[in-house]
Design an enzyme around this catalytic site. Structure first.
Site, PDB file in Angstrom:
ATOM      1  N   VAL A 115      -3.927 -29.232 -44.406  1.00  0.00           N
ATOM      2  CA  VAL A 115      -3.659 -29.418 -45.829  1.00  0.00           C
ATOM      3  C   VAL A 115      -2.623 -30.516 -45.973  1.00  0.00           C
ATOM      4  O   VAL A 115      -1.698 -30.633 -45.170  1.00  0.00           O
ATOM      5  CB  VAL A 115      -3.169 -28.108 -46.495  1.00  0.00           C
ATOM      6  CG1 VAL A 115      -1.775 -27.737 -46.034  1.00  0.00           C
ATOM      7  CG2 VAL A 115      -3.212 -28.213 -48.012  1.00  0.00           C
ATOM      8  N   SER A 116      -2.829 -31.375 -46.943  1.00  0.00           N
ATOM      9  CA  SER A 116      -1.801 -32.356 -47.289  1.00  0.00           C
ATOM     10  C   SER A 116      -0.935 -31.736 -48.374  1.00  0.00           C
ATOM     11  O   SER A 116      -1.352 -30.827 -49.085  1.00  0.00           O
ATOM     12  CB  SER A 116      -2.431 -33.655 -47.785  1.00  0.00           C
ATOM     13  OG  SER A 116      -3.108 -33.444 -49.007  1.00  0.00           O
ATOM     14  N   THR A 117       0.277 -32.229 -48.514  1.00  0.00           N
ATOM     15  CA  THR A 117       1.199 -31.674 -49.509  1.00  0.00           C
ATOM     16  C   THR A 117       0.601 -31.746 -50.905  1.00  0.00           C
ATOM     17  O   THR A 117       0.714 -30.813 -51.698  1.00  0.00           O
ATOM     18  CB  THR A 117       2.534 -32.446 -49.476  1.00  0.00           C
ATOM     19  OG1 THR A 117       3.027 -32.437 -48.140  1.00  0.00           O
ATOM     20  CG2 THR A 117       3.553 -31.808 -50.398  1.00  0.00           C
TER      21      THR A 117
END
Length: 548
Positions: free
Chosen positions: A13-15
């Site tokens: 997951v990216s921020t």
């Protein structure tokens, strides 16, 4: 139904995704664990990349660990929540899945509910990968369109620029945010000085040297170089303009993506310099930018490999031309500090090393090590001792991280207890839990990086016969290749060359998979720079550095 089927779970997951769409790591893992439990599949490894974009595999240490473990046959299937967790680029996705397939490892997506064991599954993978990339490209195009429209209306599209600060103003019923530029007086004074110095006839290096001596720094706090000075005097933002689309696809195309006709519009910000000064500087810059023919074309094969003993910057090509009594000229070649060449004596000294000496020394030293078993044995022994010692700090850091992660869970439980006893309110609890979660994510990301380094053969003892065989291949190339190929080869195999008292102190060789792939590859008839041929290349088993 397969039982005891070994599963590797991958989650990413990216921020931004977690904030906007709720693709949390915990949610992905819980879903995939439940699926494996339902179908009696054994999870043998969980690989989790936190806060990392899916644009490429660079910096995704857990994905790299998964691919490394796949080569060792540690699992039978890779399971992801969605295929875009692996990659958002179709070509990368297909390469990864093909690499897994070659090891007879199935790739399965939970959300799309297909696997790659069948022809239809492979077709579905290609289609969904293409759809995912189309979605990403559509978003990128929409963002670019919006930014282009903002530039047309004279608005700033973001980024740091010396002399200004970016501020946002909310307008309209939709609470739209517009970025505007406000002058920072102390920075604007530096910009004006740079323009005035250039208009007075001073060159880029002289300006950088003077500005650095006066203690000024760039927007990011660095010393000025000739390039940073040049970027300032060519930036139309200082005369009240907004420039956009100067580069297209810079990340992939680099300088080849430079746009010859960028957008240039009147901005809504206050200019720092006058039109008259801007025009004068541009005329001067164009006249100085005319390329003159080179009187000397030396082959600097070690450019960028030697390191300045004073500041550590790469040494670059340098030369002096002396006129003799009979009217003839003699050219002397040197390697000099790159910081001195671009930023001036206020940052560093020349610390020049004669090019003929450096090149001769490096070639001779390589030959000595390659041809002398005694010297090579001593070097390998010292290297193996160093490799063992290098892992100790990483192991200690990894142990400390694990302890901190455990303590964070204890702190979470403590705050839940305080909330139940009504000693903290709900808002305080939520804020503190968010802080602890962010800290845990940071620690786990660093843990992945350390585990990747420790598992990358850093502590493995390197065999003498293996190194000797690798260097024998290097010997064949070094003394048979053309000058251009030798330069490419040296830049592939030499990590850095240390200098002391204008003499070479140590040469650090670097052997890894990229080096093996690029020049110890199959025979080639390609004579372009960087193409090499060697018969029956020996496979590279280790990643190691060799100091000679």
């Amino acid at each position: 139904m397969l039982t005891n089927h070994r599963i590797a779970i991958y989650a990413r997951v990216s921020t931004e995704e977690q904030a906007e769409f709720g693709y949390s790591i915990d949610a992905q893992l819980d879903t995939l664990r439940a699926y494996c439990n339902l179908h009696q599949k054994v999870i043998v490894g969980e690989y989790v990349d936190r806060g990392v974009s899916g644009k490429s595999i660079e910096g995704r240490y857990e994905l790299q660990k998964l691919l490394r473990d796949a080569k060792q046959g540690l699992f039978d299937e890779v399971l992801v929540w969605k295929i875009n967790r692996i990659s958002r680029r179709t070509i990368d996705l297909l390469k990864i899945v093909e690499e897994l397939s070659q090891k007879r490892i199935t790739f399965r997506s939970f959300s799309e509910n297909f696997e790659t064991e069948t022809a239809m599954g492979k077709f579905a993978l290609q289609m969904l990968g293409a759809v995912g990339e189309l979605e990403r490209n559509t978003i990128v195009d929409n963002v670019r369109m919006g930014m282009k429209q903002r530039a047309r209306s004279g608005q700033w599209n973001g980024g740091k620029v010396l002399g200004y600060r970016s501020s946002q103003a909310v307008r309209g019923q939709r609470h739209r945010k517009d970025s505007t530029l406000e002058i920072v007086p102390e920075e604007a004074a530096i910009v004006r000085k740079i323009f005035e110095l250039y208009a007075s006839g001073k060159g880029l290096k002289a300006i950088a040297n003077q500005i650095n001596r006066e203690g000024h720094t760039t927007k990011r706090g660095n010393t000025f170089s000739t390039d940073s000075i040049k970027q300032i005097i060519l930036n139309p933002v200082y005369v009240g303009k907004i420039r956009y689309l100067q580069h297209e696809n810079w990340n992939e195309r680099r300088r080849k993506g430079k746009n010859a006709t960028p957008m240039l519009e009147d901005g809504g910000h206050e200019p720092i310099i006058s039109e008259e000064l801007w025009g004068k500087v541009q005329i001067l810059q164009k006249s100085k930018a005319v390329t003159t023919s080179r009187t000397f074309d030396g082959k600097y094969t070690l450019t960028g490999l030697l390191r300045c003993p004073q500041c550590g910057a790469a040494m670059v090509a340098s030369r002096t031309v002396n006129k003799l009594k009979d009217g003839s000229r003699i050219v002397r070649r040197y390697y000099s500090c790159g910081n001195f060449k671009s930023k001036g004596s206020s940052v560093c000294s020349a610390n020049s090393v004669k090019a003929e000496y450096a090149e001769s020394f490096v070639y001779q030293r390589l030959k000595e090590v390659i041809n002398s078993e005694r010297i090579l044995a001593d070097v390998i022994s010292a290297m193996n001792q160093h490799r063992k010692g290098n892992t100790i700090p990483l192991q200690e850091e990894l142990k400390a991280i694990r302890q901190k992660v455990e303590s964070i869970e204890g702190k979470r439980q403590k705050y839940f207890g305080l909330f139940e006893d009504e000693l903290v309110d709900r808002e305080t609890l939520a804020n503190r839990l968010e802080e602890l979660k962010a800290e845990k994510e940071r620690l786990l990301a660093r843990k992945s990086e350390i585990e990747w380094e420790l598992g990358n053969d850093n502590s493995q003892t390197v065999d003498f016969d293996y190194v000797r065989a690798i260097l024998a291949q290097l010997d064949q190339l070094l003394f048979k290749a053309s000058t251009g190929q030798i330069k490419s080869l040296l830049h592939l195999v030499i990590k850095q060359i240390s200098i002391k008292n204008r003499k070479i102190e140590a040469i650090e060789l670097n052997f890894d998979e990229d080096m093996q792939k690029h020049f110890l590859a199959a025979p080639s008839d390609d004579e372009s720079e960087g193409a090499f041929s060697v018969l029956r290349p020996r496979p590279l088993l280790y990643k190691f550095s060799l100091v000679i």
